[in-house]
Design a protein around this motif. Sequence first.
Motif, PDB file in Angstrom:
ATOM      1  N   SER A  50       0.990  -1.453  -0.110  1.00 42.10           N
ATOM      2  CA  SER A  50       0.008  -0.076   0.015  1.00 42.10           C
ATOM      3  C   SER A  50       1.011   1.428   0.083  1.00 42.10           C
ATOM      4  N   ILE A  51       2.291   1.050   0.366  1.00 43.04           N
ATOM      5  CA  ILE A  51       2.626   2.424   0.638  1.00 43.04           C
ATOM      6  C   ILE A  51       3.903   2.569  -0.728  1.00 43.04           C
ATOM      7  N   TRP A  52       3.984   1.537  -0.836  1.00 43.69           N
ATOM      8  CA  TRP A  52       5.356   1.898  -1.602  1.00 43.69           C
ATOM      9  C   TRP A  52       4.506   1.801  -3.499  1.00 43.69           C
ATOM     10  N   SER A  53       4.163   0.582  -3.568  1.00 46.36           N
ATOM     11  CA  SER A  53       3.512   0.561  -4.740  1.00 46.36           C
ATOM     12  C   SER A  53       2.502   1.032  -4.724  1.00 46.36           C
ATOM     13  N   LEU A  54       1.788   1.513  -4.114  1.00 43.42           N
ATOM     14  CA  LEU A  54       0.318   2.938  -4.551  1.00 43.42           C
ATOM     15  C   LEU A  54       0.413   4.231  -3.444  1.00 43.42           C
ATOM     16  N   ILE A  55       0.583   4.264  -2.758  1.00 47.74           N
ATOM     17  CA  ILE A  55       0.823   5.649  -2.223  1.00 47.74           C
ATOM     18  C   ILE A  55       1.973   6.284  -2.901  1.00 47.74           C
ATOM     19  N   ILE A  56       3.077   6.375  -2.741  1.00 48.24           N
ATOM     20  CA  ILE A  56       4.150   6.341  -2.754  1.00 48.24           C
ATOM     21  C   ILE A  56       4.021   7.007  -4.736  1.00 48.24           C
ATOM     22  N   ALA A 135      -1.786  -0.404 -16.829  1.00 54.74           N
ATOM     23  CA  ALA A 135      -2.200   0.887 -17.565  1.00 54.74           C
ATOM     24  C   ALA A 135      -1.142   1.582 -17.761  1.00 54.74           C
ATOM     25  N   GLY A 136      -0.883   2.399 -16.500  1.00 54.13           N
ATOM     26  CA  GLY A 136      -0.022   3.227 -16.484  1.00 54.13           C
ATOM     27  C   GLY A 136       1.147   2.774 -17.028  1.00 54.13           C
ATOM     28  N   TYR A 137       1.236   1.386 -17.028  1.00 58.80           N
ATOM     29  CA  TYR A 137       2.842   1.302 -17.500  1.00 58.80           C
ATOM     30  C   TYR A 137       2.594   0.735 -18.851  1.00 58.80           C
ATOM     31  N   ILE A 138       1.685   0.575 -20.001  1.00 62.72           N
ATOM     32  CA  ILE A 138       1.474   0.452 -20.873  1.00 62.72           C
ATOM     33  C   ILE A 138       1.146   1.582 -21.542  1.00 62.72           C
ATOM     34  N   THR A 139       0.449   3.075 -20.792  1.00 60.82           N
ATOM     35  CA  THR A 139       0.574   3.739 -21.671  1.00 60.82           C
ATOM     36  C   THR A 139       2.125   5.478 -21.596  1.00 60.82           C
ATOM     37  N   GLY A 140       2.884   3.757 -20.805  1.00 57.47           N
ATOM     38  CA  GLY A 140       4.028   5.329 -20.684  1.00 57.47           C
ATOM     39  C   GLY A 140       4.220   6.402 -19.761  1.00 57.47           C
ATOM     40  N   THR A 142       5.618   7.818 -16.382  1.00 52.35           N
ATOM     41  CA  THR A 142       7.626   7.552 -16.051  1.00 52.35           C
ATOM     42  C   THR A 142       7.023   6.980 -14.254  1.00 52.35           C
ATOM     43  N   ASN A 143       6.202   7.433 -14.431  1.00 51.04           N
ATOM     44  CA  ASN A 143       6.364   7.070 -12.467  1.00 51.04           C
ATOM     45  C   ASN A 143       6.432   5.700 -12.129  1.00 51.04           C
ATOM     46  N   ILE A 144       5.455   4.967 -13.171  1.00 55.23           N
ATOM     47  CA  ILE A 144       5.020   3.167 -12.642  1.00 55.23           C
ATOM     48  C   ILE A 144       6.353   2.379 -14.178  1.00 55.23           C
ATOM     49  N   THR A 145       7.352   1.559 -13.480  1.00 55.76           N
ATOM     50  CA  THR A 145       8.630   1.151 -14.244  1.00 55.76           C
ATOM     51  C   THR A 145       7.870  -0.758 -14.560  1.00 55.76           C
ATOM     52  N   ALA A 146       8.281  -1.309 -15.407  1.00 58.04           N
ATOM     53  CA  ALA A 146       7.961  -2.390 -14.795  1.00 58.04           C
ATOM     54  C   ALA A 146       8.460  -3.362 -14.168  1.00 58.04           C
ATOM     55  N   MET A 147       8.960  -3.339 -13.801  1.00 60.73           N
ATOM     56  CA  MET A 147      10.018  -3.457 -12.654  1.00 60.73           C
ATOM     57  C   MET A 147       8.921  -3.430 -11.550  1.00 60.73           C
ATOM     58  N   ASP A 257       9.504  -4.033  -3.639  1.00 65.98           N
ATOM     59  CA  ASP A 257       8.889  -3.080  -3.893  1.00 65.98           C
ATOM     60  C   ASP A 257      10.934  -1.928  -4.066  1.00 65.98           C
ATOM     61  N   VAL A 258      11.524  -2.194  -3.383  1.00 68.84           N
ATOM     62  CA  VAL A 258      12.796  -1.441  -4.162  1.00 68.84           C
ATOM     63  C   VAL A 258      13.525  -1.669  -4.622  1.00 68.84           C
ATOM     64  N   ALA A 259      14.022  -2.682  -4.336  1.00 69.38           N
ATOM     65  CA  ALA A 259      14.916  -3.723  -5.567  1.00 69.38           C
ATOM     66  C   ALA A 259      14.538  -3.574  -7.247  1.00 69.38           C
ATOM     67  N   LEU A 260      13.117  -4.141  -7.376  1.00 67.47           N
ATOM     68  CA  LEU A 260      11.985  -4.604  -8.320  1.00 67.47           C
ATOM     69  C   LEU A 260      12.022  -2.937  -8.602  1.00 67.47           C
ATOM     70  N   GLY A 261      11.930  -1.867  -8.174  1.00 69.49           N
ATOM     71  CA  GLY A 261      10.931  -0.718  -8.635  1.00 69.49           C
ATOM     72  C   GLY A 261      11.685   0.300  -9.013  1.00 69.49           C
TER      73      GLY A 261
END
Length: 261
Positions: A50-56, A135-140, A142-147, A257-261
Amino acid sequence: MTLYAFYGIMIPFLGTVMGASCVLFMKNAMSDRLQRALSGFAAGVMVAASIWSLIIPALEQAEESMGKLSFVPAAVGFWAGILFLLLLDHVIPHLHRNADEAEGPKSRLQKTTMLVLAVTLHNIPEGMAVGVVYAGYITGNTNITAMGALALSLGIAIQNFPEGAIISMPLRAGGVKKHKAFLSGAASGIVEPVGALITIAAASLVIPLLPYLLSFAAGAMLYVVVEELIPEMSAGKHSNIGTVFFAVGFSVMMILDVALG
Protein backbone atom coordinates in the motif's frame (compact mmCIF):
# COMPACT_ATOMS: atom_id res chain seq x y z
CA MET A 1 -2.20 -5.07 -23.99
CA THR A 2 1.24 -6.67 -24.06
CA LEU A 3 1.90 -10.26 -23.02
CA TYR A 4 4.07 -8.90 -20.21
CA ALA A 5 1.10 -7.04 -18.76
CA PHE A 6 -1.18 -10.06 -19.19
CA TYR A 7 1.24 -12.32 -17.34
CA GLY A 8 1.62 -9.65 -14.67
CA ILE A 9 -2.09 -9.44 -13.91
CA MET A 10 -2.33 -13.24 -13.74
CA ILE A 11 0.40 -13.56 -11.10
CA PRO A 12 -1.86 -12.59 -8.15
CA PHE A 13 -4.44 -15.17 -9.23
CA LEU A 14 -1.69 -17.79 -9.39
CA GLY A 15 -0.85 -16.96 -5.77
CA THR A 16 -4.44 -17.68 -4.73
CA VAL A 17 -4.46 -20.95 -6.68
CA MET A 18 -1.20 -22.09 -5.09
CA GLY A 19 -2.53 -21.25 -1.62
CA ALA A 20 -5.79 -23.09 -2.25
CA SER A 21 -3.82 -26.13 -3.48
CA CYS A 22 -2.48 -26.67 0.03
CA VAL A 23 -5.71 -28.52 0.77
CA LEU A 24 -4.70 -31.20 -1.73
CA PHE A 25 -1.50 -32.04 0.16
CA MET A 26 -2.17 -31.31 3.82
CA LYS A 27 -3.91 -34.05 5.80
CA ASN A 28 -4.88 -32.06 8.87
CA ALA A 29 -6.79 -28.83 9.31
CA MET A 30 -4.77 -25.64 9.50
CA SER A 31 -3.55 -25.03 13.04
CA ASP A 32 -4.36 -21.79 14.84
CA ARG A 33 -0.66 -20.89 14.94
CA LEU A 34 -0.24 -21.40 11.21
CA GLN A 35 -3.35 -19.36 10.48
CA ARG A 36 -2.08 -16.51 12.68
CA ALA A 37 1.31 -16.66 10.96
CA LEU A 38 -0.25 -16.55 7.48
CA SER A 39 -2.59 -13.72 8.45
CA GLY A 40 0.30 -11.72 9.91
CA PHE A 41 2.46 -12.31 6.84
CA ALA A 42 -0.36 -11.27 4.50
CA ALA A 43 -1.00 -8.13 6.58
CA GLY A 44 2.67 -7.12 6.43
CA VAL A 45 2.80 -7.59 2.66
CA MET A 46 -0.37 -5.56 2.12
CA VAL A 47 0.79 -2.65 4.31
CA ALA A 48 4.14 -2.43 2.51
CA ALA A 49 2.46 -2.74 -0.92
CA SER A 50 0.00 0.00 0.00
CA ILE A 51 2.85 2.38 0.83
CA TRP A 52 5.51 1.69 -1.79
CA SER A 53 3.43 0.42 -4.72
CA LEU A 54 0.35 2.63 -4.34
CA ILE A 55 0.57 5.70 -2.07
CA ILE A 56 4.07 6.84 -3.08
CA PRO A 57 3.38 6.48 -6.86
CA ALA A 58 0.06 8.31 -6.35
CA LEU A 59 1.88 11.23 -4.68
CA GLU A 60 4.58 11.29 -7.38
CA GLN A 61 1.98 11.24 -10.15
CA ALA A 62 -0.06 14.05 -8.59
CA GLU A 63 3.03 16.17 -7.90
CA GLU A 64 3.57 16.72 -11.63
CA SER A 65 0.30 18.61 -11.99
CA MET A 66 -0.53 19.75 -8.46
CA GLY A 67 2.82 20.46 -6.84
CA LYS A 68 2.54 20.86 -3.07
CA LEU A 69 -1.14 19.92 -3.24
CA SER A 70 -0.27 16.42 -4.44
CA PHE A 71 -1.59 15.06 -1.16
CA VAL A 72 -5.16 15.98 -2.17
CA PRO A 73 -5.85 13.17 -4.67
CA ALA A 74 -3.94 10.73 -2.47
CA ALA A 75 -6.04 11.62 0.57
CA VAL A 76 -9.32 11.68 -1.38
CA GLY A 77 -8.62 8.34 -3.05
CA PHE A 78 -7.47 6.80 0.22
CA TRP A 79 -10.70 7.75 2.01
CA ALA A 80 -12.76 6.60 -0.97
CA GLY A 81 -11.13 3.17 -0.62
CA ILE A 82 -11.81 3.09 3.13
CA LEU A 83 -15.46 4.09 2.66
CA PHE A 84 -15.92 1.57 -0.18
CA LEU A 85 -14.83 -1.30 2.05
CA LEU A 86 -16.89 0.11 4.92
CA LEU A 87 -19.89 -0.03 2.60
CA LEU A 88 -19.08 -3.65 1.73
CA ASP A 89 -19.02 -4.48 5.42
CA HIS A 90 -22.53 -3.06 5.69
CA VAL A 91 -23.68 -5.03 2.65
CA ILE A 92 -22.14 -8.21 4.06
CA PRO A 93 -22.06 -7.19 7.74
CA HIS A 94 -19.11 -9.02 9.22
CA LEU A 95 -20.22 -12.33 7.77
CA HIS A 96 -17.40 -14.27 9.35
CA ARG A 97 -18.25 -12.89 12.77
CA ASN A 98 -21.96 -13.53 12.34
CA ALA A 99 -21.15 -17.10 11.44
CA ASP A 100 -19.18 -17.44 14.67
CA GLU A 101 -22.43 -16.84 16.50
CA ALA A 102 -24.27 -19.52 14.54
CA GLU A 103 -25.10 -22.76 16.25
CA GLY A 104 -25.30 -26.32 15.00
CA PRO A 105 -22.99 -28.70 13.11
CA LYS A 106 -22.93 -26.60 9.94
CA SER A 107 -21.74 -23.40 11.61
CA ARG A 108 -18.07 -23.90 10.63
CA LEU A 109 -18.97 -24.57 7.01
CA GLN A 110 -21.34 -21.59 7.03
CA LYS A 111 -18.58 -19.38 8.42
CA THR A 112 -16.12 -20.42 5.72
CA THR A 113 -18.70 -20.12 2.92
CA MET A 114 -19.42 -16.54 3.93
CA LEU A 115 -15.69 -15.87 4.28
CA VAL A 116 -15.28 -16.94 0.64
CA LEU A 117 -17.76 -14.25 -0.36
CA ALA A 118 -16.10 -11.63 1.82
CA VAL A 119 -12.59 -12.40 0.51
CA THR A 120 -13.85 -12.43 -3.09
CA LEU A 121 -15.39 -8.98 -2.71
CA HIS A 122 -12.29 -7.67 -0.96
CA ASN A 123 -10.15 -8.96 -3.86
CA ILE A 124 -11.82 -6.55 -6.30
CA PRO A 125 -9.79 -3.48 -5.20
CA GLU A 126 -6.59 -5.55 -5.36
CA GLY A 127 -7.37 -6.49 -8.97
CA MET A 128 -8.06 -2.83 -9.71
CA ALA A 129 -4.73 -1.89 -8.12
CA VAL A 130 -2.83 -4.24 -10.41
CA GLY A 131 -4.87 -3.08 -13.41
CA VAL A 132 -4.25 0.60 -12.63
CA VAL A 133 -0.50 0.07 -12.32
CA TYR A 134 -0.24 -1.91 -15.56
CA ALA A 135 -2.48 0.59 -17.35
CA GLY A 136 -0.02 3.29 -16.30
CA TYR A 137 2.91 1.18 -17.49
CA ILE A 138 1.28 0.40 -20.86
CA THR A 139 0.53 4.05 -21.55
CA GLY A 140 4.12 5.04 -20.78
CA ASN A 141 3.68 6.70 -17.39
CA THR A 142 7.20 7.51 -16.22
CA ASN A 143 6.37 7.00 -12.54
CA ILE A 144 5.48 3.35 -13.11
CA THR A 145 8.18 0.96 -14.30
CA ALA A 146 7.84 -2.61 -15.52
CA MET A 147 9.68 -3.87 -12.45
CA GLY A 148 7.57 -1.71 -10.15
CA ALA A 149 4.38 -3.17 -11.62
CA LEU A 150 5.84 -6.67 -11.29
CA ALA A 151 6.71 -6.00 -7.64
CA LEU A 152 3.08 -5.16 -6.87
CA SER A 153 1.87 -8.28 -8.68
CA LEU A 154 4.32 -10.46 -6.76
CA GLY A 155 3.44 -8.79 -3.47
CA ILE A 156 -0.29 -9.34 -3.93
CA ALA A 157 0.40 -12.92 -5.07
CA ILE A 158 2.35 -13.54 -1.85
CA GLN A 159 -0.52 -12.05 0.13
CA ASN A 160 -3.05 -14.16 -1.82
CA PHE A 161 -1.28 -17.42 -0.97
CA PRO A 162 -2.43 -17.51 2.66
CA GLU A 163 -5.86 -16.23 1.61
CA GLY A 164 -6.32 -19.22 -0.68
CA ALA A 165 -5.22 -21.60 2.08
CA ILE A 166 -7.35 -19.89 4.72
CA ILE A 167 -10.42 -20.54 2.56
CA SER A 168 -9.76 -24.06 1.22
CA MET A 169 -8.47 -25.67 4.42
CA PRO A 170 -11.48 -24.81 6.64
CA LEU A 171 -13.85 -25.91 3.85
CA ARG A 172 -12.15 -29.29 3.86
CA ALA A 173 -12.36 -29.41 7.66
CA GLY A 174 -16.10 -28.70 7.31
CA GLY A 175 -16.59 -31.83 5.22
CA VAL A 176 -16.21 -30.48 1.68
CA LYS A 177 -14.31 -32.75 -0.72
CA LYS A 178 -10.72 -31.78 -1.43
CA HIS A 179 -11.18 -30.83 -5.08
CA LYS A 180 -14.26 -28.72 -4.31
CA ALA A 181 -12.47 -26.99 -1.44
CA PHE A 182 -9.54 -26.26 -3.78
CA LEU A 183 -11.83 -24.86 -6.51
CA SER A 184 -13.65 -22.66 -4.00
CA GLY A 185 -10.36 -21.23 -2.71
CA ALA A 186 -9.05 -20.66 -6.22
CA ALA A 187 -12.33 -19.11 -7.42
CA SER A 188 -12.11 -16.40 -4.75
CA GLY A 189 -9.17 -14.92 -6.64
CA ILE A 190 -10.62 -14.94 -10.17
CA VAL A 191 -12.11 -11.47 -9.67
CA GLU A 192 -8.58 -10.00 -9.52
CA PRO A 193 -7.50 -10.60 -13.16
CA VAL A 194 -11.05 -9.79 -14.32
CA GLY A 195 -10.97 -6.48 -12.44
CA ALA A 196 -7.47 -5.77 -13.75
CA LEU A 197 -8.50 -6.45 -17.37
CA ILE A 198 -11.53 -4.17 -17.09
CA THR A 199 -9.36 -1.43 -15.60
CA ILE A 200 -6.77 -1.75 -18.38
CA ALA A 201 -9.52 -1.74 -21.02
CA ALA A 202 -10.66 1.60 -19.62
CA ALA A 203 -7.09 2.96 -19.58
CA SER A 204 -8.00 6.17 -21.39
CA LEU A 205 -10.39 6.98 -18.54
CA VAL A 206 -8.15 5.55 -15.83
CA ILE A 207 -4.91 7.44 -16.48
CA PRO A 208 -6.20 10.96 -15.60
CA LEU A 209 -7.53 9.50 -12.35
CA LEU A 210 -4.44 7.42 -11.63
CA PRO A 211 -3.43 9.14 -8.33
CA TYR A 212 -6.98 8.74 -7.01
CA LEU A 213 -7.24 5.10 -8.07
CA LEU A 214 -3.84 4.10 -6.70
CA SER A 215 -4.64 5.62 -3.31
CA PHE A 216 -8.17 4.15 -3.47
CA ALA A 217 -6.64 0.68 -3.75
CA ALA A 218 -4.29 1.49 -0.86
CA GLY A 219 -7.18 2.57 1.36
CA ALA A 220 -9.16 -0.56 0.52
CA MET A 221 -6.20 -2.84 1.21
CA LEU A 222 -5.39 -1.18 4.53
CA TYR A 223 -9.01 -1.46 5.60
CA VAL A 224 -8.82 -5.22 5.03
CA VAL A 225 -5.60 -5.38 7.05
CA VAL A 226 -6.97 -3.53 10.08
CA GLU A 227 -10.48 -4.96 10.01
CA GLU A 228 -9.79 -8.57 9.05
CA LEU A 229 -6.15 -9.64 9.23
CA ILE A 230 -4.86 -7.94 12.39
CA PRO A 231 -7.67 -9.34 14.58
CA GLU A 232 -7.05 -12.77 13.01
CA MET A 233 -3.31 -12.70 13.66
CA SER A 234 -3.74 -11.39 17.22
CA ALA A 235 -6.41 -13.82 18.39
CA GLY A 236 -5.73 -16.38 21.13
CA LYS A 237 -2.44 -17.30 22.76
CA HIS A 238 0.99 -16.67 21.22
CA SER A 239 -0.25 -13.64 19.30
CA ASN A 240 3.40 -12.60 18.91
CA ILE A 241 3.63 -15.19 16.12
CA GLY A 242 1.36 -13.02 13.99
CA THR A 243 3.38 -9.92 14.87
CA VAL A 244 6.68 -11.53 13.88
CA PHE A 245 5.27 -12.73 10.56
CA PHE A 246 3.76 -9.28 9.96
CA ALA A 247 7.31 -7.92 10.17
CA VAL A 248 8.55 -10.67 7.83
CA GLY A 249 5.85 -9.93 5.26
CA PHE A 250 6.44 -6.19 5.47
CA SER A 251 10.19 -6.68 4.99
CA VAL A 252 9.76 -9.03 2.02
CA MET A 253 7.41 -6.67 0.19
CA MET A 254 9.52 -3.61 1.01
CA ILE A 255 12.60 -5.31 -0.42
CA LEU A 256 10.69 -6.37 -3.54
CA ASP A 257 9.37 -2.86 -4.12
CA VAL A 258 12.67 -1.07 -3.58
CA ALA A 259 14.84 -3.64 -5.39
CA LEU A 260 12.55 -4.08 -8.40
CA GLY A 261 10.99 -0.60 -8.51
